[in-house]
Design a protein around this motif. Structure first.
Motif, PDB file in Angstrom:
ATOM      1  N   ASN A 156      -3.366 -14.865  -4.857  1.00 26.56           N
ATOM      2  CA  ASN A 156      -2.458 -15.717  -5.627  1.00 26.56           C
ATOM      3  C   ASN A 156      -1.387 -16.269  -4.686  1.00 26.56           C
ATOM      4  N   MET A 157      -1.527 -17.554  -4.323  1.00 26.06           N
ATOM      5  CA  MET A 157      -0.639 -18.126  -3.316  1.00 26.06           C
ATOM      6  C   MET A 157       0.796 -18.265  -3.820  1.00 26.06           C
ATOM      7  N   GLU A 158       0.998 -18.409  -5.116  1.00 34.26           N
ATOM      8  CA  GLU A 158       2.364 -18.455  -5.634  1.00 34.26           C
ATOM      9  C   GLU A 158       3.063 -17.129  -5.392  1.00 34.26           C
ATOM     10  N   VAL A 159       2.345 -16.026  -5.607  1.00 38.02           N
ATOM     11  CA  VAL A 159       2.897 -14.706  -5.357  1.00 38.02           C
ATOM     12  C   VAL A 159       3.176 -14.527  -3.873  1.00 38.02           C
ATOM     13  N   VAL A 160       2.220 -14.907  -3.031  1.00 34.76           N
ATOM     14  CA  VAL A 160       2.376 -14.756  -1.583  1.00 34.76           C
ATOM     15  C   VAL A 160       3.594 -15.521  -1.087  1.00 34.76           C
ATOM     16  N   MET A 161       3.700 -16.789  -1.457  1.00 39.06           N
ATOM     17  CA  MET A 161       4.780 -17.623  -0.937  1.00 39.06           C
ATOM     18  C   MET A 161       6.143 -17.197  -1.483  1.00 39.06           C
ATOM     19  N   ASP A 162       6.145 -16.592  -2.671  1.00 39.67           N
ATOM     20  CA  ASP A 162       7.393 -16.149  -3.283  1.00 39.67           C
ATOM     21  C   ASP A 162       7.865 -14.818  -2.701  1.00 39.67           C
ATOM     22  N   LEU A 163       6.924 -13.925  -2.399  1.00 43.09           N
ATOM     23  CA  LEU A 163       7.281 -12.565  -1.999  1.00 43.09           C
ATOM     24  C   LEU A 163       7.374 -12.368  -0.491  1.00 43.09           C
ATOM     25  N   ALA A 164       6.428 -12.922   0.244  1.00 41.01           N
ATOM     26  CA  ALA A 164       6.268 -12.549   1.648  1.00 41.01           C
ATOM     27  C   ALA A 164       7.361 -13.136   2.536  1.00 41.01           C
ATOM     28  N   GLN A 165       7.796 -12.336   3.475  1.00 39.37           N
ATOM     29  CA  GLN A 165       8.699 -12.823   4.520  1.00 39.37           C
ATOM     30  C   GLN A 165       7.906 -13.337   5.716  1.00 39.37           C
ATOM     31  N   PHE A 179       5.789  -7.317 -11.595  1.00 38.24           N
ATOM     32  CA  PHE A 179       5.282  -6.763 -10.345  1.00 38.24           C
ATOM     33  C   PHE A 179       6.100  -7.272  -9.158  1.00 38.24           C
ATOM     34  N   MET A 180       6.404  -8.552  -9.127  1.00 40.17           N
ATOM     35  CA  MET A 180       7.162  -9.101  -7.999  1.00 40.17           C
ATOM     36  C   MET A 180       8.569  -8.510  -7.945  1.00 40.17           C
ATOM     37  N   THR A 181       9.167  -8.311  -9.106  1.00 39.64           N
ATOM     38  CA  THR A 181      10.486  -7.674  -9.147  1.00 39.64           C
ATOM     39  C   THR A 181      10.410  -6.261  -8.577  1.00 39.64           C
ATOM     40  N   LEU A 182       9.355  -5.546  -8.942  1.00 41.71           N
ATOM     41  CA  LEU A 182       9.163  -4.188  -8.444  1.00 41.71           C
ATOM     42  C   LEU A 182       9.023  -4.177  -6.926  1.00 41.71           C
ATOM     43  N   VAL A 183       8.192  -5.053  -6.387  1.00 42.12           N
ATOM     44  CA  VAL A 183       7.951  -5.065  -4.938  1.00 42.12           C
ATOM     45  C   VAL A 183       9.241  -5.384  -4.192  1.00 42.12           C
ATOM     46  N   ALA A 212       6.743  -5.421  10.819  1.00 40.57           N
ATOM     47  CA  ALA A 212       8.123  -5.046  11.073  1.00 40.57           C
ATOM     48  C   ALA A 212       8.600  -4.105   9.978  1.00 40.57           C
ATOM     49  N   ALA A 213       9.415  -3.152  10.338  1.00 37.50           N
ATOM     50  CA  ALA A 213       9.941  -2.198   9.362  1.00 37.50           C
ATOM     51  C   ALA A 213      10.771  -2.924   8.311  1.00 37.50           C
ATOM     52  N   GLY A 214      10.528  -2.587   7.042  1.00 40.49           N
ATOM     53  CA  GLY A 214      11.332  -3.121   5.957  1.00 40.49           C
ATOM     54  C   GLY A 214      10.987  -4.520   5.497  1.00 40.49           C
ATOM     55  N   GLU A 215       9.813  -5.033   5.859  1.00 43.23           N
ATOM     56  CA  GLU A 215       9.435  -6.376   5.451  1.00 43.23           C
ATOM     57  C   GLU A 215       8.326  -6.352   4.399  1.00 43.23           C
ATOM     58  N   ILE A 216       8.177  -7.486   3.716  1.00 37.06           N
ATOM     59  CA  ILE A 216       7.007  -7.738   2.875  1.00 37.06           C
ATOM     60  C   ILE A 216       6.136  -8.711   3.649  1.00 37.06           C
ATOM     61  N   HIS A 217       4.956  -8.257   4.025  1.00 39.40           N
ATOM     62  CA  HIS A 217       4.061  -9.029   4.874  1.00 39.40           C
ATOM     63  C   HIS A 217       2.770  -9.269   4.108  1.00 39.40           C
ATOM     64  N   ALA A 218       2.348 -10.510   4.006  1.00 38.92           N
ATOM     65  CA  ALA A 218       1.122 -10.848   3.283  1.00 38.92           C
ATOM     66  C   ALA A 218      -0.013 -11.102   4.255  1.00 38.92           C
ATOM     67  N   LEU A 219      -1.189 -10.644   3.886  1.00 39.55           N
ATOM     68  CA  LEU A 219      -2.414 -10.883   4.637  1.00 39.55           C
ATOM     69  C   LEU A 219      -3.316 -11.731   3.752  1.00 39.55           C
ATOM     70  N   ILE A 220      -3.617 -12.953   4.203  1.00 33.41           N
ATOM     71  CA  ILE A 220      -4.405 -13.872   3.386  1.00 33.41           C
ATOM     72  C   ILE A 220      -5.577 -14.415   4.201  1.00 33.41           C
ATOM     73  N   GLY A 221      -6.478 -15.099   3.491  1.00 32.55           N
ATOM     74  CA  GLY A 221      -7.625 -15.708   4.138  1.00 32.55           C
ATOM     75  C   GLY A 221      -8.741 -15.889   3.132  1.00 32.55           C
ATOM     76  N   VAL A 239      10.846   0.754   1.957  1.00 31.78           N
ATOM     77  CA  VAL A 239       9.396   0.775   2.115  1.00 31.78           C
ATOM     78  C   VAL A 239       8.946  -0.572   2.676  1.00 31.78           C
ATOM     79  N   THR A 240       8.082  -0.529   3.675  1.00 32.35           N
ATOM     80  CA  THR A 240       7.446  -1.744   4.185  1.00 32.35           C
ATOM     81  C   THR A 240       6.209  -2.012   3.335  1.00 32.35           C
ATOM     82  N   VAL A 241       5.992  -3.256   2.944  1.00 28.95           N
ATOM     83  CA  VAL A 241       4.880  -3.595   2.054  1.00 28.95           C
ATOM     84  C   VAL A 241       3.926  -4.550   2.763  1.00 28.95           C
ATOM     85  N   LEU A 242       2.646  -4.178   2.791  1.00 35.27           N
ATOM     86  CA  LEU A 242       1.585  -5.075   3.250  1.00 35.27           C
ATOM     87  C   LEU A 242       0.787  -5.487   2.028  1.00 35.27           C
ATOM     88  N   LEU A 243       0.757  -6.782   1.773  1.00 38.09           N
ATOM     89  CA  LEU A 243       0.191  -7.330   0.539  1.00 38.09           C
ATOM     90  C   LEU A 243      -1.039  -8.162   0.867  1.00 38.09           C
TER      91      LEU A 243
END
Length: 233
Positions: A192-201, A173-177, A27-36, A184-188
């Motif tokens: 680091n699951m703490e980063v993922v859970m804190d940043l990603a929508q 880094f998280m503040t920057l993102v 989606a436009a304007g989101e922070i989306h994490a790809l994990i696995g 900007v749409t961000v695909l991450l």
């Protein structure tokens, strides 16, 4: 509104099904994490999205345009920037010149001003004259993000950006993102699951080349299949 839509993506390497019929939306304007887990196909998927790896089947649309057959450099022109898992700066050039090379691709009228703005965005103004190869690892990662931002992307793909960063650098880094969205749409892609859970929508979980789950951080944490395959629940 979807900025990027991928349908039925396939990429095999010999007998390995690295990506096996993946549908993916941003989606436009989101922070989306790809994990696995390791070997899930994350890097292959972003390679397909960025054009660095050709898809064997499926389609990719960016802002409504079919970009499936476009090479990587043409996708940069469409507004997709990719920061690598391993730093790809030019070590013998200054920090300023690394970013200026990226700015040149945008046709900016004031090369110096655009370069300085990108450096300031990531907090590297004070290192502008320093050779990139002499920067700390954390600063090299920030430099690579500055190079991506200098391309004025609509989508910024960050592959393992916190790898090797100290805890204080991760917070910065998280503040920057967070400051990048919604322009900007961000695909991450991040372990680091703490980063993922804190940043990603939103989060997409890959496993064995297929989508295992999609959802919010809370939904992913509660998903039993994800717990079994990746989160260790």
């Amino acid at each position: 509104m979807s900025l990027l839509e991928a349908r039925g993506l396939v990429r095999h390497f010999g007998g390995l099904r690295a990506i096996d019929g993946v549908d993916f939306d941003l989606a436009a304007g989101e922070i989306h994490a790809l994990i696995g887990p390791n070997g899930a196909g994350k890097s292959t998927l972003v390679g397909l999205l960025s054009g660095r790896i050709p898809a064997q089947a499926g389609t990719i649309r960016f802002d409504g345009r079919d970009i499936t057959r476009l090479p990587a450099h043409a996708r940069v022109g469409c507004g997709i920037a990719y920061a690598f898992q391993i730093t790809s700066v030019f070590p013998r050039l200054t920090t300023f010149d690394n970013v200026a090379l990226a700015v040149q691709r945008t046709g900016a009228r004031d090369l110096a001003a655009a370069t300085e703005a990108a450096l300031a965005r990531v907090g590297l103004s004070g290192e502008a004259g320093q050779l990139a190869g002499t920067l700390s690892y954390g600063h090299q990662r920030l430099l690579e993000i500055a190079m991506g931002l200098a391309l004025a992307p609509r989508l910024l793909i960050l592959d393992e950006p916190t790898q090797g960063l100290a805890s204080g650098e991760i917070e910065s880094f998280m503040t920057l993102v967070r400051s990048l969205v919604p322009e900007v749409t961000v695909l991450l892609i991040e372990h680091n699951m703490e980063v993922v859970m804190d940043l990603a929508q939103r989060i997409t979980v890959l496993n064995a080349g297929r989508v295992l789950a999609r959802g919010t951080p809370a939904e992913i944490q509660a998903d039993r299949a994800v717990q079994a395959a990746y989160l260790g629940g």
